[in-house]
Design an enzyme around this catalytic site. Sequence first.
Site, short mmCIF file in Angstrom:
data_model
loop_
_atom_site.label_atom_id
_atom_site.label_comp_id
_atom_site.label_asym_id
_atom_site.label_seq_id
_atom_site.Cartn_x
_atom_site.Cartn_y
_atom_site.Cartn_z
N ARG A 286 -5.88 2.98 -15.51
CA ARG A 286 -5.99 3.71 -14.25
C ARG A 286 -6.74 5.03 -14.38
O ARG A 286 -7.60 5.33 -13.53
CB ARG A 286 -4.62 3.92 -13.60
CG ARG A 286 -3.87 2.62 -13.31
CD ARG A 286 -2.65 2.82 -12.41
NE ARG A 286 -3.03 3.16 -11.06
CZ ARG A 286 -2.93 4.36 -10.53
NH1 ARG A 286 -2.42 5.36 -11.23
NH2 ARG A 286 -3.33 4.58 -9.30
N CYS B 299 -13.68 3.50 -28.20
CA CYS B 299 -15.03 4.05 -28.29
C CYS B 299 -15.69 4.15 -26.91
O CYS B 299 -16.65 3.42 -26.61
CB CYS B 299 -15.86 3.20 -29.22
SG CYS B 299 -15.03 3.03 -30.79
N TYR C 294 -10.01 5.00 -12.11
CA TYR C 294 -9.94 5.70 -10.81
C TYR C 294 -9.80 7.21 -10.94
O TYR C 294 -9.55 7.89 -9.94
CB TYR C 294 -8.72 5.22 -10.01
CG TYR C 294 -8.51 3.74 -9.96
CD1 TYR C 294 -9.38 2.91 -9.25
CD2 TYR C 294 -7.43 3.16 -10.62
CE1 TYR C 294 -9.15 1.56 -9.20
CE2 TYR C 294 -7.21 1.80 -10.57
CZ TYR C 294 -8.08 1.00 -9.87
OH TYR C 294 -7.86 -0.34 -9.81
N ARG D 151 3.24 -1.33 -5.87
CA ARG D 151 3.47 -0.02 -6.49
C ARG D 151 4.82 0.62 -6.12
O ARG D 151 5.50 1.18 -6.98
CB ARG D 151 2.33 0.91 -6.05
CG ARG D 151 2.23 2.18 -6.84
CD ARG D 151 1.22 3.12 -6.20
NE ARG D 151 0.00 2.48 -5.82
CZ ARG D 151 -1.10 2.46 -6.57
NH1 ARG D 151 -1.14 3.06 -7.72
NH2 ARG D 151 -2.19 1.84 -6.13
N GLY E 197 0.77 -1.24 0.00
CA GLY E 197 0.00 0.00 0.00
C GLY E 197 0.80 1.28 0.00
O GLY E 197 0.22 2.37 -0.11
N1 LLP Z 1 -1.40 -7.00 -0.66
C1 LLP Z 1 -2.72 -7.11 -0.90
C2 LLP Z 1 -3.50 -8.07 -0.14
C3 LLP Z 1 -3.32 -6.29 -1.89
O1 LLP Z 1 -4.62 -6.39 -2.11
C4 LLP Z 1 -2.52 -5.36 -2.61
C5 LLP Z 1 -3.11 -4.50 -3.64
C6 LLP Z 1 -1.14 -5.30 -2.33
C7 LLP Z 1 -0.62 -6.14 -1.35
C8 LLP Z 1 -0.22 -4.37 -3.05
O2 LLP Z 1 -0.51 -3.05 -2.83
P1 LLP Z 1 0.46 -1.87 -3.34
O3 LLP Z 1 1.73 -1.96 -2.54
O4 LLP Z 1 0.72 -2.09 -4.79
O5 LLP Z 1 -0.31 -0.65 -3.10
N2 LLP Z 1 -5.34 -1.17 -9.37
C9 LLP Z 1 -5.17 -0.18 -8.34
C10 LLP Z 1 -4.51 -0.73 -7.12
C11 LLP Z 1 -5.22 -1.92 -6.53
C12 LLP Z 1 -4.46 -2.56 -5.39
C13 LLP Z 1 -4.99 -3.90 -5.06
N3 LLP Z 1 -4.33 -4.56 -3.97
C14 LLP Z 1 -4.41 1.01 -8.92
O6 LLP Z 1 -4.10 0.99 -10.12
O7 LLP Z 1 -4.16 1.98 -8.21
#
Ligand code: LLP
Length: 404
Positions: free
Chosen positions: A307, A338, A311, A271, A233
């Site tokens: 994205r 489209c 979002y 991310r 996150g």
């Molecule tokens: N662990 C779990 C259980 C998760 O659900 C996620 C992301 C992560 C780790 C990794 O999170 P990160 O470090 O990447 O923030 N598609 C969206 C983001 C969805 C995230 C889903 N879960 C976007 O493009 O912002």
Amino acid sequence: MKYSKNKLFIEKVSVLNIANKFQTPAYCYSYSKLKENINNFKKNFKSFSPLVCFSVKSNTNVNIIKEIKRFGLGADVVSKGELMLALKAGVDPNKIVFSGVGKTNEEINFAIEKKILLINAESKSEIREIDKIAKRKRKIVQVGIRLNPNTDAKTLKQISTGKSENKFGVNSKTFYELVNYCKNSKNISLQCLSVHIGSQILDYKPYERMLKAVSNIIIKTKHKFKFVDLGGGMGISYSDKIKKLNYKKYNLAIKNFLKIHDTKIIFEPGRSIIGNTGTLVSKIIYIKDGGAKKFIILDAAMNDLMRPALYGAVHKILPVNKSNSVSTNAYEFVGPICESTDKFVTLKKFQKLKEKDLVAICDVGAYGMSLSSNYNLRPKAVELLINGRKVKKIKNRQKHTDLI
Ligand code: LLP
């Protein structure tokens, strides 16, 4: 990425040369950025050497996972497909954690066969299913239970996961019940409490609150958790205005947590490891006059980078050939799909552009290619890994014949 004599470069390779050789749209990743991100991530938390499991959903290119594995990282997976991918990339099963609210019988069976570190369960039914399968296989399965700490991550609603209204994890009451269930099972070994409150988090305070909730619950259960998996996150700066996550404060909060709890921390970052390594290079097909603004119609679209449409996310756009000219119109950067939401961004000020010019869409390494689709029957872009002067094709551009 930087300019040299007004030409954009990724590491030591000119973006113009990349586009000429590999055509557009093209996803390009910088190896040195990836290395820097991994080293920084480890450095931020080095006092307690966590197990870092890269969240594969953010980037599912097998060659990227192979590179990440070389730095000793494990993998966080959420489907059989991602688990197969992580194993194919050579990730040690003992460094793989499996999350997700709907793991099927087939997926649980596969995860048990492959002897991964943890299956992080998210419901009573799932724990029972794991127990049943483990009993049939006469195995002892290491599991975690994902807690929903009811913590507001202060991020976009669409990517928040840790509030009681979200489908993820179990509440504290169910958590206690499941701890007892596991204690009474001969086939389940409860090793981990896991949490993940959301994505693109830039404020450390929700993490502090999450740790507090986790701490209280562990104390109440009196169970010895070998691991506490804090999820991922950690947010990144998509624009110069965004303030960065204070890792020092997050690290300190965890260190305080570890003074009370003797456990190994797991992280699942996606991310923060891969986001800013990626650039989507695209060519302008047409420029269309829309009255007050001009539509810059790119050859990349929402199927390549979802994205913004999904979002309202904003990605920086850079010209590949920089000039001092300034457009008198606002530019709306759109794709050819489209759908009216097939739009990247509207910019009031940008240099003058012409048809066939190239642009670079920044910070697309996470949830860029992995969220792409074949909508409008558009083949997926080529993927390239750039290291110094070297460009390695790490995924072919799809052909129409692959799709039809
Ligand atoms: N662990 C779990 C259980 C998760 O659900 C996620 C992301 C992560 C780790 C990794 O999170 P990160 O470090 O990447 O923030 N598609 C969206 C983001 C969805 C995230 C889903 N879960 C976007 O493009 O912002």
